[in-house]
Design a protein around this motif. Sequence first.
Motif, mmCIF file in Angstrom:
data_model
loop_
_atom_site.group_PDB
_atom_site.id
_atom_site.type_symbol
_atom_site.label_atom_id
_atom_site.label_comp_id
_atom_site.label_asym_id
_atom_site.label_seq_id
_atom_site.Cartn_x
_atom_site.Cartn_y
_atom_site.Cartn_z
ATOM 1 N N ALA A 302 0.827 -1.209 0.000
ATOM 2 C CA ALA A 302 0.000 0.000 0.000
ATOM 3 C C ALA A 302 0.860 1.258 0.000
ATOM 4 N N LEU A 303 1.953 1.266 0.780
ATOM 5 C CA LEU A 303 2.797 2.455 0.867
ATOM 6 C C LEU A 303 3.401 2.814 -0.484
ATOM 7 N N LEU A 304 3.922 1.823 -1.194
ATOM 8 C CA LEU A 304 4.535 2.120 -2.487
ATOM 9 C C LEU A 304 3.499 2.683 -3.462
ATOM 10 N N ARG A 305 2.338 2.072 -3.510
ATOM 11 C CA ARG A 305 1.308 2.537 -4.427
ATOM 12 C C ARG A 305 0.834 3.951 -4.065
ATOM 13 N N LEU A 306 0.703 4.220 -2.771
ATOM 14 C CA LEU A 306 0.279 5.562 -2.348
ATOM 15 C C LEU A 306 1.314 6.618 -2.726
ATOM 16 N N ARG A 307 2.584 6.307 -2.505
ATOM 17 C CA ARG A 307 3.631 7.280 -2.831
ATOM 18 C C ARG A 307 3.655 7.581 -4.325
ATOM 19 N N ARG A 308 3.374 6.564 -5.126
ATOM 20 C CA ARG A 308 3.433 6.736 -6.581
ATOM 21 C C ARG A 308 2.196 7.457 -7.131
ATOM 22 N N ALA A 309 1.078 7.304 -6.452
ATOM 23 C CA ALA A 309 -0.193 7.754 -7.046
ATOM 24 C C ALA A 309 -0.531 9.211 -6.770
ATOM 25 N N PHE A 310 0.015 9.790 -5.690
ATOM 26 C CA PHE A 310 -0.425 11.128 -5.290
ATOM 27 C C PHE A 310 0.771 12.055 -5.095
ATOM 28 N N ASP A 311 0.502 13.318 -5.208
ATOM 29 C CA ASP A 311 1.516 14.348 -4.983
ATOM 30 C C ASP A 311 1.396 14.793 -3.526
ATOM 31 N N TRP A 312 2.229 14.220 -2.682
ATOM 32 C CA TRP A 312 2.118 14.486 -1.255
ATOM 33 C C TRP A 312 2.949 15.709 -0.886
ATOM 34 N N PRO A 313 2.402 16.623 -0.114
ATOM 35 C CA PRO A 313 3.188 17.794 0.300
ATOM 36 C C PRO A 313 4.310 17.387 1.255
ATOM 37 N N GLU A 314 5.401 18.104 1.203
ATOM 38 C CA GLU A 314 6.515 17.837 2.109
ATOM 39 C C GLU A 314 6.118 18.195 3.541
#
Length: 590
Positions: A302-314
């Motif tokens: 889940a973590l890898l897919r989440l990191r790849r799918a969205f533009d997360w703010p720093e």
Amino acid sequence: MNDDTLVRAARRDPGAVCAIALERARAGELELAIRLWRAVLAASPGHAEAAALLPDAIDRLLRAGFGRHRAGRPDEAEPFYRAVLRNDPGNADALHLLALVVAPRDGVEADALYRAAFAARPEFPEALHNHARFLTATGRYDAAVAVLRRLLAIDPQWPDGCHALGMALNGAERGREAVPWFRRMLVLVPDHVEAWLSIASYDDRAGRMEEALGAYRGAVALRPDLEMPHFMLAHALLKLGRPAEAAGSLGRCDRLAPGDHRNALSLGMVLEALEDWDGAEAAYALAVRLCPSSGENFTLHALLRLRRAFDWPEKPRLAASGARVTMTTLGRNGRFGNSILQYAFLRLYAAEHGMAYEVPEWVGRYLFDGNDPWPSAPLSVLHEADARLADSLARRIPLVYRNYNLLGHFCYPTAAMARHRGLFRDMLAPNPVLRPRLDHAMERLRGMGRTVVSVHLRRGDFGQGPFWIAPEAWYQAWLEEHWAGLDAPVLHLATDEPALAEAFGRYRPVVPADLGVSLPGADFYLDFHILSCADVVLISNSTFSFTATMLNAARDGGEARRFLRPDRDRRCLVPYDPWDADPPQLFRPS
């Protein structure tokens, strides 16, 4: 003549009843024979034949159970062990063997049985060994250390005893004390590969990576036919930033243990380090398929897919200071529902007692609106079974557990946390990155009806022991009775078995695919969010939907919600209050 009549007859004619008991024993009715001989001895304490035959019958009953146990049929052995204990409550062997049988499903009873065995036979090395294994496997390392010290005091040469003590000390974050026990193991057995690996692992955790690497290679040379030395060498190479070499070691692991989900998971880590995102995602997905119940498989995928799918703010990487509690197993000890309960307990406990908290990388860092401090210096492990944490949270006792790494499932009755429901809701509020998609899904669902009825049917990795499956017929029966009385209802179906939608066809169930929303890496979270917002929720025997209703019931305003759960004894759905109930994992099999 029935059994009770025979028991009463022992007072009038003990000799005749003794003979009948012998006939019954020869016919295989051992427990009845034991009961009759006990009655004979109660009427005639000096009856020599009954006194001689009784212990032999109890032993035969025990051996009958042990034969089934040794043949790999522990469920068949259990009734024999319990029969022995009904007639001889202090039988140390039966207590020990029954503890082995029940441990996988009921740790509380297993612990009590082991302690009773030691009370009956204080020097019982086999039971001490198995009790220590049980305690170590359940993360109760300090308790295991005490049991193993007792074992080695009885028999300093006990096979693997020194290594087991070292492992328990390691688990309790007392690695410096553990190493001498590993070395003592190597004095007894110089080619004990597990002891070599344990010493290497200690160097690894202490940051002495080159020493650790040499020891791992030595273990591989000692036993190249074992998977574990290759596996641990691969992880050391990965930690040293040499993922290509790690991949080679993992290839040897896979040849030695094909189909092991841990190898697939580790390959995902290697490929992620090599920035082969597609390959890593495929490896994690394979690990999930091979072992869907693994919290670590679920989390890393889940973590890898989440990191790849969205533009997360720093976000700044926060560190805690002062008194603190941490939970380094978060995201690895069970799947999403379990992680929610563990995270919530840690946060609420820290808030209640004015401490900081720390958590590792887990899906909640992305799903929820917050920025949790990261783990810093290691803390001593405290297992929930060795502390009164729920009482401490509720302030039923004055004791506060500060500066510990908490370990457990924390499936406590929710009343202990009820006064914190506002904080519970706030700390699990959806991340603003995801909020627009979640709101869009709820708007579409609300547009289909005024009363959202959400049904959760958990299948997948469920079906054994306390994780029993409630049949869909119970849900159909409730809907049949209540659907017409609801105000323009719409049915949302949350399930990991899409074929179940057919069973509810008459209600035209809505599934996430119908809502036009995609949450890559968090497909499950859309169902969770709807369960936490619906007007009527019918949960499964799962912490996933149970924790969603805790959020649902924590909301302010609006009309009263209805929550129903499956009841195994009544064989139907029954109402419950999410903030005054036991989470599903506490349910015992009937």
